[in-house]
Design a protein around this motif. Structure first.
Motif, PDB file in Angstrom:
ATOM      1  N   GLY A 108       0.789  -1.220   0.000  1.00  0.00           N
ATOM      2  CA  GLY A 108       0.000   0.000   0.000  1.00  0.00           C
ATOM      3  C   GLY A 108       0.820   1.268   0.000  1.00  0.00           C
ATOM      4  N   CYS A 162      -6.694   3.966  -4.253  1.00  0.00           N
ATOM      5  CA  CYS A 162      -5.829   4.473  -3.188  1.00  0.00           C
ATOM      6  C   CYS A 162      -5.127   5.751  -3.639  1.00  0.00           C
ATOM      7  N   ALA A 169      -4.539   7.395   4.904  1.00  0.00           N
ATOM      8  CA  ALA A 169      -4.660   6.012   5.378  1.00  0.00           C
ATOM      9  C   ALA A 169      -4.337   5.971   6.864  1.00  0.00           C
ATOM     10  N   SER A 190      -3.885  -0.058   8.496  1.00  0.00           N
ATOM     11  CA  SER A 190      -3.728  -1.092   7.469  1.00  0.00           C
ATOM     12  C   SER A 190      -3.698  -2.459   8.146  1.00  0.00           C
ATOM     13  N   GLU A 244      -3.646  -6.571  12.009  1.00  0.00           N
ATOM     14  CA  GLU A 244      -2.975  -5.308  11.738  1.00  0.00           C
ATOM     15  C   GLU A 244      -1.490  -5.549  11.522  1.00  0.00           C
ATOM     16  N   THR A 257      -3.803  -6.718   1.473  1.00  0.00           N
ATOM     17  CA  THR A 257      -3.791  -5.767   2.581  1.00  0.00           C
ATOM     18  C   THR A 257      -4.890  -4.748   2.366  1.00  0.00           C
ATOM     19  N   TYR A 258      -5.644  -4.445   3.424  1.00  0.00           N
ATOM     20  CA  TYR A 258      -6.661  -3.403   3.263  1.00  0.00           C
ATOM     21  C   TYR A 258      -6.306  -2.193   4.105  1.00  0.00           C
ATOM     22  N   HIS A 259      -6.828  -1.045   3.694  1.00  0.00           N
ATOM     23  CA  HIS A 259      -6.505   0.233   4.299  1.00  0.00           C
ATOM     24  C   HIS A 259      -7.784   1.031   4.506  1.00  0.00           C
TER      25      HIS A 259
END
Length: 328
Positions: free
Chosen positions: A59, A170, A180, A183, A300, A320-322
């Motif tokens: 990210g 993003c 952000a 994450s 996390e 991976t998410y944010h």
């Protein structure tokens, strides 16, 4: 790095390659005054005014001046290096959304606006799994207005690192000043090995359909118990696990072939005693009985203890998410 037949570096990408995965090399002045080369691999998310923006798998956005480029090429998607089940990003995103449901939601084209009186970012953020049906600025204005009406900050949950994820979104959010804040990795693995792990305390784990006061106390993120219970029990087939005395707790949602683990918490006085493993083993055995075969969880990226635990249980990173928050 790209080398021609004559042995020279060559830039083989253009602004037309925005949205593709690329590998580039740039040159900078080194500490000794000589040139220093730096390589970057990721999705080319923009190329404007002589600056490239490349979003890496984790990210991180890297800005590179076009004038410093000495080599560049498009590259194929990263090979899957996962153990356990295969899964698409969209499948996992929808499964995880069903496991942590908001109190209210509204569709905006292919986006889902979610709210739950502020209880967790996941349930109070936009899940963008398609086109919002509006120009991006208009869609974000609608998002901000919707959350403002509910007295909540506007968040958009995006993802990076897997085919079908949202590196371009993003970059567009960052360009508009969205930041952000958190994450987390989504990890997947086979369910049976977790159920089979040697965890003697698993026999003492109590499974219920609703969390009691002791469970909520160990979970420790609750200011409104009634709201938390309403949220936590929602899902296809939800189970709560607890060891006597509230030494460790966890939650699992069984949804078809998937078992999703969350809310794993251990009393600090009893850490490194295998209690988290025991809770996951007990929940896994129940999930197997209900027909699940694959497992997923979210962790996390700044939690080394949990990352080590899940490595040992065979979970590997999928994406991976944010959570991006609107500019204040």
């Amino acid at each position: 790095m790209e080398i021609t037949a004559g042995g020279l570096l060559e830039v083989r990408i253009t602004p037309a390659d925005v949205g593709k995965r690329v590998s580039v090399r740039r040159v900078e002045a080194g500490l000794s005054g000589g040139p220093r080369f730096t390589d970057t691999v990721g999705v080319l998310t923009s190329w404007d005014d002589g600056v490239l923006l490349i979003t890496r798998k984790n990210g991180q956005a890297v800005r590179i001046a076009e004038s410093t480029l000495v080599a560049g090429k498009t590259v194929p998607p990263a090979p899957a290096r996962r153990r356990g089940p295969a899964a698409s990003f969209e499948e996992l995103a929808r499964v995880s959304a069903r496991s942590w449901q908001p109190l209210e939601s509204e569709a905006l084209g292919g986006w889902t606006l979610r709210a739950a009186a502020g209880f967790t970012r996941r349930a109070n953020s936009v899940l963008p799994l398609g086109d919002p049906g509006l120009p991006l600025d208009d869609a974000l204005a609608r998002v901000t207005s919707w959350y403002t009406e509910r007295g909540l900050p506007a968040y958009v949950q995006t993802a990076t690192g897997a085919e079908g994820t949202q590196e371009l979104l993003c970059a567009e959010l960052e360009r508009r000043g969205w930041a952000a804040e958190v994450s987390a990795q989504v990890r997947i693995g086979a369910l049976a090995p977790v159920a089979d792990v040697d965890a003697p305390e698993a026999e003492a784990v109590r499974l219920t359909r609703t969390p009691d006061e002791e469970w909520l106390g160990r979970y420790g993120k609750v200011t409104d118990p009634a709201l938390a219970r309403r949220m936590l029990v929602a899902g296809p087939s939800v189970w709560f696990a607890a060891l006597p005395g509230g030494r460790a707790v966890g939650r699992c949602v069984v949804d078809g072939r998937w078992a999703g683990f969350a809310a794993l918490a251990v009393d600090p006085a009893h850490r490194r005693e295998g209690l988290a493993t025991a809770v996951m083993a007990a929940l896994s055995r129940r999930a197997l009985e209900e027909g699940a075969s694959a497992a997923w969880l979210q962790v996390e990226t700044d939690n080394p203890g949990a990352l080590g635990l899940y490595d040992g249980l065979g979970f590997a990173a999928h994406h991976t998410y944010h959570h991006y928050r609107a500019a204040r």
